[in-house]
Design an enzyme around this catalytic site. Structure first.
Site, PDB file in Angstrom:
ATOM      1  N   GLU A  81       0.804  -1.221   0.000  1.00 22.97           N
ATOM      2  CA  GLU A  81       0.000   0.000   0.000  1.00 22.97           C
ATOM      3  C   GLU A  81       0.841   1.278   0.000  1.00 22.97           C
ATOM      4  O   GLU A  81       0.314   2.367  -0.214  1.00 22.97           O
ATOM      5  CB  GLU A  81      -0.956  -0.013   1.198  1.00 22.97           C
ATOM      6  N   GLU A 112       7.468 -21.921   7.775  1.00 22.66           N
ATOM      7  CA  GLU A 112       7.937 -21.040   8.847  1.00 22.66           C
ATOM      8  C   GLU A 112       8.996 -21.701   9.728  1.00 22.66           C
ATOM      9  O   GLU A 112       9.610 -21.053  10.563  1.00 22.66           O
ATOM     10  CB  GLU A 112       6.767 -20.582   9.710  1.00 22.66           C
TER      11      GLU A 112
END
Length: 271
Positions: A81, A112
């Site tokens: 953004e 992960e």
């Protein structure tokens, strides 16, 4: 060092399946209200980290967010953004998620847990001491993130983190930790809830404050935003009309001519 995973502790609510929709919504909202208060306690930490980010970006560096699962996705959302909102390059704020871009939509099993892939992912971006890396992990125990930050520390790269557990391995690895203790989740262990909300709010604060410090906002307006849809074009026209005290048609013509709000303002004053 004493370490308790408060994000994994039992919910303070029980028999959730027996609650009405109204009760569920009321209680989730009740818990959510505690998040900004938890962030308030971490403001000094957020300030120290943001000072480091502003310094690095003013001197040609980049900001990296690293995480797995929800944490990784939140970092990517914030990074993605920045270009449309503040008109910066896509290479200035970069979000990296364990398991690669496909993990944005679909969980990648055990991604992960790798202690090597995080650093390898940073190397693909030619990471250097000019840059700064923020690890995001609600639990503070994600190996992918911790190992990457440890490697950054070894290589003289400044590190920060956003986590929700005090004295976690991630908090003790990062040079500039941000720890927002939100307590047990409404659904036990569901850290996409309060912990995720806390991370999102902190990321908003960090990137917005940084961009303002870099001169990407004038007054309170996003003068460098990309005009990528009709809503933003109309917002730009209204900004110009208000700032320059001109009519909408003149503002529209200016925006079309100069491409963005800042250029239009600067050139109108020189015309």
């Amino acid at each position: 060092m004493n370490f308790t995973k408060t994000t994994e502790q039992d919910s303070e609510y029980n028999d959730l399946e027996k609650m009405t929709i109204s009760e569920l919504l009321f209680n989730i909202n009740k818990e959510d209200k505690t998040v900004p208060l938890a962030i308030e306690k971490a403001l000094p930490q957020i300030e120290k980290l943001t000072e480091q980010i502003v310094d690095k970006l003013k001197n040609g560096g980049r900001l990296f967010y690293m995480g797995a699962g929800t944490s990784g996705r939140l970092g990517i959302v914030d990074a993605s953004e920045c270009p449309p909102t503040f008109g910066v390059s896509h290479d200035l704020v970069i979000g990296i998620i364990a398991g690669g871009d496909s993990a944005i939509r679909k969980a990648v099993e055990f991604a992960e847990d790798s202690t090597e892939q995080g650093w390898n992912d940073l190397l693909e971006h030619a990471i250097s001491q000019k840059d700064i890396v923020i690890g995001i992990a609600a639990s503070g125990t994600t190996p992918y993130v911790i190992a990457a930050l440890a490697k950054c520390n070894e290589n003289g790269i400044i590190t920060g983190c956003i986590t929700c557990n005090e004295n976690s391995p991630l908090a003790t690895t990062a040079s500039f930790p941000v720890v927002v203790v939100v307590g047990p989740e409404f659904v036990t262990g569901s850290s996409r809830m309060k912990a995720g909300t806390a991370q999102k709010l902190v990321l908003n604060m960090i990137s917005t404050t940084t961009m303002i410090q870099l001169g990407k906002v004038k007054g309170n307006k996003m003068v460098d935003m990309q005009l990528s849809n009709n809503k933003l074009v109309n917002r730009g026209i209204n900004m110009l009309a208000s700032e320059l005290q001109i009519d909408v048609l003149t503002a529209e013509a200016l925006l079309k001519k100069y491409g963005n709000v800042r250029n239009a303002i600067n050139n109108y004053k020189n015309e």
